[in-house]
Design a protein around this motif. Structure first.
Motif, mmCIF file in Angstrom:
data_model
loop_
_atom_site.group_PDB
_atom_site.id
_atom_site.type_symbol
_atom_site.label_atom_id
_atom_site.label_comp_id
_atom_site.label_asym_id
_atom_site.label_seq_id
_atom_site.Cartn_x
_atom_site.Cartn_y
_atom_site.Cartn_z
ATOM 1 N N MET A 1 0.824 -1.199 0.000
ATOM 2 C CA MET A 1 0.000 0.000 0.000
ATOM 3 C C MET A 1 0.869 1.265 0.000
ATOM 4 N N ILE A 2 1.814 1.327 0.937
ATOM 5 C CA ILE A 2 2.692 2.495 1.016
ATOM 6 C C ILE A 2 3.590 2.566 -0.216
ATOM 7 N N GLN A 3 4.093 1.416 -0.647
ATOM 8 C CA GLN A 3 4.955 1.400 -1.833
ATOM 9 C C GLN A 3 4.197 1.902 -3.054
ATOM 10 N N ARG A 4 2.942 1.537 -3.153
ATOM 11 C CA ARG A 4 2.115 1.972 -4.282
ATOM 12 C C ARG A 4 1.927 3.491 -4.242
ATOM 13 N N LYS A 5 1.663 4.032 -3.050
ATOM 14 C CA LYS A 5 1.476 5.479 -2.912
ATOM 15 C C LYS A 5 2.757 6.234 -3.258
ATOM 16 N N ILE A 6 3.876 5.700 -2.804
ATOM 17 C CA ILE A 6 5.161 6.334 -3.118
ATOM 18 C C ILE A 6 5.425 6.270 -4.620
ATOM 19 N N ARG A 7 5.152 5.124 -5.217
ATOM 20 C CA ARG A 7 5.375 4.964 -6.658
ATOM 21 C C ARG A 7 4.513 5.944 -7.452
ATOM 22 N N ILE A 8 3.245 6.051 -7.091
ATOM 23 C CA ILE A 8 2.342 6.973 -7.791
ATOM 24 C C ILE A 8 2.797 8.420 -7.597
ATOM 25 N N ALA A 9 3.169 8.770 -6.371
ATOM 26 C CA ALA A 9 3.613 10.139 -6.092
ATOM 27 C C ALA A 9 4.882 10.474 -6.868
ATOM 28 N N LEU A 10 5.821 9.543 -6.928
ATOM 29 C CA LEU A 10 7.064 9.805 -7.660
ATOM 30 C C LEU A 10 6.841 9.819 -9.169
ATOM 31 N N GLN A 11 5.928 8.985 -9.654
ATOM 32 C CA GLN A 11 5.596 9.042 -11.078
ATOM 33 C C GLN A 11 5.027 10.409 -11.428
ATOM 34 N N ASP A 12 4.133 10.896 -10.584
ATOM 35 C CA ASP A 12 3.558 12.221 -10.798
ATOM 36 C C ASP A 12 4.642 13.295 -10.698
ATOM 37 N N TYR A 13 5.515 13.148 -9.731
ATOM 38 C CA TYR A 13 6.598 14.107 -9.499
ATOM 39 C C TYR A 13 7.510 14.214 -10.723
ATOM 40 N N PHE A 14 7.964 13.079 -11.231
ATOM 41 C CA PHE A 14 8.908 13.111 -12.346
ATOM 42 C C PHE A 14 8.232 13.256 -13.705
ATOM 43 N N SER A 15 6.980 12.840 -13.837
ATOM 44 C CA SER A 15 6.318 12.985 -15.135
ATOM 45 C C SER A 15 5.845 14.420 -15.373
ATOM 46 N N HIS A 16 5.742 15.207 -14.320
ATOM 47 C CA HIS A 16 5.350 16.616 -14.444
ATOM 48 C C HIS A 16 6.549 17.522 -14.185
ATOM 49 N N TYR A 17 7.679 17.138 -14.726
ATOM 50 C CA TYR A 17 8.957 17.795 -14.454
ATOM 51 C C TYR A 17 8.909 19.306 -14.680
ATOM 52 N N PHE A 18 8.388 19.735 -15.818
ATOM 53 C CA PHE A 18 8.337 21.165 -16.144
ATOM 54 C C PHE A 18 6.902 21.666 -16.265
ATOM 55 N N ILE A 19 5.952 20.958 -15.706
ATOM 56 C CA ILE A 19 4.542 21.310 -15.868
ATOM 57 C C ILE A 19 4.046 22.048 -14.622
ATOM 58 N N PHE A 20 3.745 23.322 -14.814
ATOM 59 C CA PHE A 20 3.240 24.137 -13.715
ATOM 60 C C PHE A 20 1.722 24.083 -13.625
ATOM 61 N N SER A 21 1.066 23.632 -14.680
ATOM 62 C CA SER A 21 -0.396 23.610 -14.680
ATOM 63 C C SER A 21 -0.908 22.379 -13.946
ATOM 64 N N GLY A 22 -2.166 22.429 -13.588
ATOM 65 C CA GLY A 22 -2.777 21.307 -12.899
ATOM 66 C C GLY A 22 -2.679 21.448 -11.392
ATOM 67 N N TYR A 23 -2.982 20.366 -10.722
ATOM 68 C CA TYR A 23 -3.044 20.364 -9.268
ATOM 69 C C TYR A 23 -2.253 19.187 -8.718
ATOM 70 N N ALA A 24 -1.891 19.287 -7.457
ATOM 71 C CA ALA A 24 -1.259 18.173 -6.748
ATOM 72 C C ALA A 24 -2.046 17.961 -5.457
ATOM 73 N N THR A 25 -2.504 16.763 -5.251
ATOM 74 C CA THR A 25 -3.259 16.482 -4.031
ATOM 75 C C THR A 25 -2.329 16.518 -2.829
ATOM 76 N N ARG A 26 -2.931 16.674 -1.663
ATOM 77 C CA ARG A 26 -2.117 16.676 -0.441
ATOM 78 C C ARG A 26 -1.349 15.377 -0.302
ATOM 79 N N GLU A 27 -2.028 14.274 -0.563
ATOM 80 C CA GLU A 27 -1.387 12.967 -0.406
ATOM 81 C C GLU A 27 -0.189 12.813 -1.344
#
Length: 148
Positions: A1-27
């Motif tokens: 569960m935690i590994q999945r959350k970390i993986r999703i968060a890091l995918q979002d982090y690195f896939s939006h490298y130069f993207i200022f638009s959109g939102y980021a959830t608290r989680e």
């Protein structure tokens, strides 16, 4: 569960490298930031052990833009609009520049307040700072609250 959350968060982090638009959830924000902070500590320790300080410099340079974009997306989720985010960034950079030039305690204080805002504001819930009325004095800086 935690590994999945970390993986999703890091995918979002690195896939939006130069993207200022959109939102980021608290989680996503906190999982990504926590993981990056832990990895930064690990890279710092590794770079001191292998006596290669450039390892840490490379790591920090590699993360500067995704950290900024993640922060912007999270603050947008809290309720800032683009003008508010740019204003906050300009205030920070101007205060930093003036502080570095003058070594003024006032600008050191302003810097601390802005950094505190960058640290504390992501804690807020979605649209918590969004405004209800368009004629509010904060209207140029905040999003108008959408009815959900």
């Amino acid at each position: 569960m935690i590994q999945r959350k970390i993986r999703i968060a890091l995918q979002d982090y690195f896939s939006h490298y130069f993207i200022f638009s959109g939102y980021a959830t608290r989680e996503n924000y906190w999982w990504a930031m926590g993981t990056i902070y832990i990895l930064t500590i690990i890279f710092g320790i590794l770079s001191s052990f292998v006596r290669f300080p450039w390892l840490m410099v490379i790591w920090l340079l590699m993360n500067i833009f995704p950290l900024i974009t993640l922060q912007f997306r999270r603050l947008r989720d809290v309720g800032f609009n683009n003008v508010g985010l740019i204003t906050l960034a300009i205030l920070y950079l101007a205060s930093l520049g003036i502080f570095l030039i003058t070594n003024s305690s006032f600008f050191a204080f302003v810097l601390q307040i802005i950094v505190l805002a960058f640290v504390l504001l992501p804690i807020l819930k979605k649209d918590e700072l969004a405004i209800q009325r368009v004629n509010s004095p904060f209207a140029p800086f905040m999003r108008t609250k959408t009815s959900s």
